[in-house]
Design a protein around this motif. Sequence first.
Motif, PDB file in Angstrom:
ATOM      1  N   VAL A  27       0.835  -1.215   0.000  1.00 28.14           N
ATOM      2  CA  VAL A  27       0.000   0.000   0.000  1.00 28.14           C
ATOM      3  C   VAL A  27       0.862   1.254   0.000  1.00 28.14           C
ATOM      4  N   TRP A  28       2.174   1.097   0.020  1.00 21.25           N
ATOM      5  CA  TRP A  28       3.085   2.246   0.061  1.00 21.25           C
ATOM      6  C   TRP A  28       3.430   2.712  -1.338  1.00 21.25           C
ATOM      7  N   ARG A  29       3.500   4.055  -1.528  1.00 21.77           N
ATOM      8  CA  ARG A  29       3.921   4.643  -2.781  1.00 21.77           C
ATOM      9  C   ARG A  29       5.120   5.561  -2.522  1.00 21.77           C
ATOM     10  N   GLU A  30       6.023   5.612  -3.508  1.00 18.13           N
ATOM     11  CA  GLU A  30       7.262   6.366  -3.367  1.00 18.13           C
ATOM     12  C   GLU A  30       7.180   7.660  -4.180  1.00 18.13           C
ATOM     13  N   TYR A  31       7.570   8.794  -3.550  1.00 16.71           N
ATOM     14  CA  TYR A  31       7.545  10.094  -4.219  1.00 16.71           C
ATOM     15  C   TYR A  31       8.854  10.820  -3.955  1.00 16.71           C
ATOM     16  N   LYS A  32       9.086  11.896  -4.733  1.00 10.59           N
ATOM     17  CA  LYS A  32      10.272  12.725  -4.573  1.00 10.59           C
ATOM     18  C   LYS A  32       9.851  14.170  -4.312  1.00 10.59           C
ATOM     19  N   ILE A  33      10.690  14.871  -3.514  1.00  9.41           N
ATOM     20  CA  ILE A  33      10.461  16.299  -3.300  1.00  9.41           C
ATOM     21  C   ILE A  33      11.410  17.084  -4.181  1.00  9.41           C
ATOM     22  N   TRP A  34      11.385  18.407  -4.026  1.00  9.89           N
ATOM     23  CA  TRP A  34      12.127  19.295  -4.926  1.00  9.89           C
ATOM     24  C   TRP A  34      13.626  19.036  -4.975  1.00  9.89           C
ATOM     25  N   ASP A  35      14.238  18.559  -3.840  1.00 11.39           N
ATOM     26  CA  ASP A  35      15.692  18.352  -3.834  1.00 11.39           C
ATOM     27  C   ASP A  35      16.089  16.929  -4.201  1.00 11.39           C
ATOM     28  N   GLY A  36      15.112  16.138  -4.661  1.00 13.93           N
ATOM     29  CA  GLY A  36      15.417  14.782  -5.115  1.00 13.93           C
ATOM     30  C   GLY A  36      15.275  13.715  -4.048  1.00 13.93           C
ATOM     31  N   ARG A  37      15.041  14.107  -2.814  1.00 14.95           N
ATOM     32  CA  ARG A  37      14.885  13.097  -1.764  1.00 14.95           C
ATOM     33  C   ARG A  37      13.561  12.367  -1.918  1.00 14.95           C
ATOM     34  N   GLU A  38      13.582  11.090  -1.536  1.00 12.49           N
ATOM     35  CA  GLU A  38      12.382  10.260  -1.644  1.00 12.49           C
ATOM     36  C   GLU A  38      11.650  10.208  -0.301  1.00 12.49           C
ATOM     37  N   TYR A  52       4.490   7.123   1.058  1.00 12.03           N
ATOM     38  CA  TYR A  52       3.120   7.506   1.426  1.00 12.03           C
ATOM     39  C   TYR A  52       2.234   6.267   1.427  1.00 12.03           C
ATOM     40  N   ASN A  53       1.516   6.065   2.573  1.00 11.36           N
ATOM     41  CA  ASN A  53       0.619   4.920   2.717  1.00 11.36           C
ATOM     42  C   ASN A  53      -0.759   5.324   2.197  1.00 11.36           C
ATOM     43  N   THR A  54      -1.229   4.679   1.137  1.00 10.11           N
ATOM     44  CA  THR A  54      -2.492   5.065   0.500  1.00 10.11           C
ATOM     45  C   THR A  54      -3.710   4.714   1.340  1.00 10.11           C
ATOM     46  N   GLU A  55      -3.547   3.875   2.349  1.00 13.73           N
ATOM     47  CA  GLU A  55      -4.686   3.496   3.201  1.00 13.73           C
ATOM     48  C   GLU A  55      -4.752   4.371   4.449  1.00 13.73           C
ATOM     49  N   TRP A  80       9.903   9.379   5.833  1.00 15.64           N
ATOM     50  CA  TRP A  80      11.149   9.396   5.061  1.00 15.64           C
ATOM     51  C   TRP A  80      11.747   7.990   4.941  1.00 15.64           C
ATOM     52  N   ARG A  81      11.603   7.232   5.973  1.00 20.27           N
ATOM     53  CA  ARG A  81      12.233   5.897   6.014  1.00 20.27           C
ATOM     54  C   ARG A  81      11.412   4.891   5.227  1.00 20.27           C
ATOM     55  N   MET A  82      12.108   4.011   4.436  1.00 21.11           N
ATOM     56  CA  MET A  82      11.409   3.003   3.646  1.00 21.11           C
ATOM     57  C   MET A  82      10.689   2.037   4.577  1.00 21.11           C
ATOM     58  N   PRO A  83       9.385   1.852   4.394  1.00 14.91           N
ATOM     59  CA  PRO A  83       8.643   0.927   5.260  1.00 14.91           C
ATOM     60  C   PRO A  83       9.215  -0.501   5.166  1.00 14.91           C
ATOM     61  N   PRO A  84       9.177  -1.250   6.291  1.00 14.48           N
ATOM     62  CA  PRO A  84       9.770  -2.608   6.315  1.00 14.48           C
ATOM     63  C   PRO A  84       9.219  -3.520   5.222  1.00 14.48           C
ATOM     64  N   GLU A  85       7.895  -3.508   4.983  1.00 12.91           N
ATOM     65  CA  GLU A  85       7.334  -4.410   3.987  1.00 12.91           C
ATOM     66  C   GLU A  85       7.815  -4.101   2.578  1.00 12.91           C
ATOM     67  N   GLN A 132      16.099  -5.402   0.655  1.00 18.36           N
ATOM     68  CA  GLN A 132      17.049  -4.393   1.126  1.00 18.36           C
ATOM     69  C   GLN A 132      16.841  -4.069   2.593  1.00 18.36           C
ATOM     70  N   GLN A 133      16.302  -4.980   3.337  1.00 15.58           N
ATOM     71  CA  GLN A 133      15.915  -4.686   4.713  1.00 15.58           C
ATOM     72  C   GLN A 133      17.082  -4.163   5.530  1.00 15.58           C
ATOM     73  N   ASP A 134      18.180  -4.923   5.550  1.00 17.19           N
ATOM     74  CA  ASP A 134      19.298  -4.548   6.417  1.00 17.19           C
ATOM     75  C   ASP A 134      19.975  -3.273   5.942  1.00 17.19           C
ATOM     76  N   ASP A 135      20.234  -3.223   4.592  1.00 19.92           N
ATOM     77  CA  ASP A 135      20.915  -2.044   4.064  1.00 19.92           C
ATOM     78  C   ASP A 135      20.065  -0.788   4.249  1.00 19.92           C
ATOM     79  N   GLU A 136      18.745  -0.926   3.991  1.00 23.93           N
ATOM     80  CA  GLU A 136      17.859   0.228   4.124  1.00 23.93           C
ATOM     81  C   GLU A 136      17.797   0.720   5.552  1.00 23.93           C
ATOM     82  N   ASP A 137      17.808  -0.205   6.541  1.00 25.73           N
ATOM     83  CA  ASP A 137      17.749   0.200   7.947  1.00 25.73           C
ATOM     84  C   ASP A 137      18.940   1.080   8.293  1.00 25.73           C
ATOM     85  N   GLU A 138      20.145   0.653   7.831  1.00 26.10           N
ATOM     86  CA  GLU A 138      21.351   1.420   8.144  1.00 26.10           C
ATOM     87  C   GLU A 138      21.313   2.790   7.458  1.00 26.10           C
TER      88      GLU A 138
END
Length: 384
Positions: A51-62, A65-68, A74-79, A86-92
């Motif tokens: 249910v998560w969607r990925e977006y970017k802001i003006w400076d390129g950061r991602e 957003y949970n549609t439900e 800012w942090r990538m949701p675990p699911e 990329q669970q471990d790498d994303e957490d760091e």
Amino acid sequence: SGAGSNIGVNGWTEHQTGEGRIFYFNHSNGQATWDKPEVLKSPNELKNTTVWREYKIWDGREFFYNTETKVSCWRMPPELAKLRGQQDDEDEENEDEEDKTVPPTMGERRGAFRALLRERGVPSSATFAETMAQLRQDPRTAELDEFTQRECFFEHLTWMAKKEKQGVIQRKKEACEQFFRQMEKWKDLREDATYEEAAQRYQHEPYWNVLTDSERDSLFQWFMEERREDFRDERKKKRRGDCEKMRKILETHKQIDPCTSWELAQEILATESVFHTADRADVMKVWREFAKEAERMPMRSRKRFREERRVRDGFRQLLDENKHAIGSHTAWGDFEAQVADDPRYKAARTNPGSTPRQLFEDAVVKLTEEAAPPPPPPAPGAGG
């Protein structure tokens, strides 16, 4: 707003709003959307079944957003991280990202500058140069270039002008309500009252100068027009009341009957206040209705009324013949003894209506008033 690296893929281009938000536009069909089209998505984005969607802001950061739940982070949701392996790498990486200070977006910086203008109460009549001279030391002004400052400044002026206009409208509305309440409390308000009278009465009230003279005059005329029906009802009610009073007087007065002439009736009614305050047409209407009773009477009754009146007139003539012997101190008993044998007195004793004594007392009052001495002449030399 510029286009991204995938420009031209099936007609789609990527753009950015003044607030820093990314949107997409299709030049082939004119469609615009916040959601990233399928043809522009990366392989990882295409694999996303959450249910998560990925977006970017003006400076390129991602950000995500949970549609439900409508939650953003800012942090990538675990699911989503698990789906991409990329669970471990994303957490760091996200832990490092969370430790950094997030710079304000363009929209946040513009909003902070507009908030500064509102805090300082910059009016709609202000100029950009004067305003910036006063705000130059505030750090919120340094976050924007001059062009963006001018944009935000004129957006504020537009917002402020609308707010000021709404304030004027609200104050005028309250003034109108207060004016109407005051008019409703005007107890002796007449149907022919004028705006000038209202101005004299209320010109010192706080709400008076909130309205223009033309607006006040229009409101007064509108209020009076609304009251026209009330005035008509009050006038009808008064006329009905006066007519009822007149009928009662005519029906109960001892010196008036349906056969009395209107000339004599006017003399008798002159002492009644309603005779002078009632509408003249109503007085005549009541009298004509009362006099018609004579037409409906049997001939015998009409003759009887005329005979009774003739007897009263005869006794009045007797009083007039002896007026030299009547004064303010003359007692009824003394006068009665003098005229006891007169047939006119005898006829009046048995006559219905006013008694001889009542007619005598009326004559004493009239003669006393006529005998009052005239005012003395002015003193010699007075008045020129």
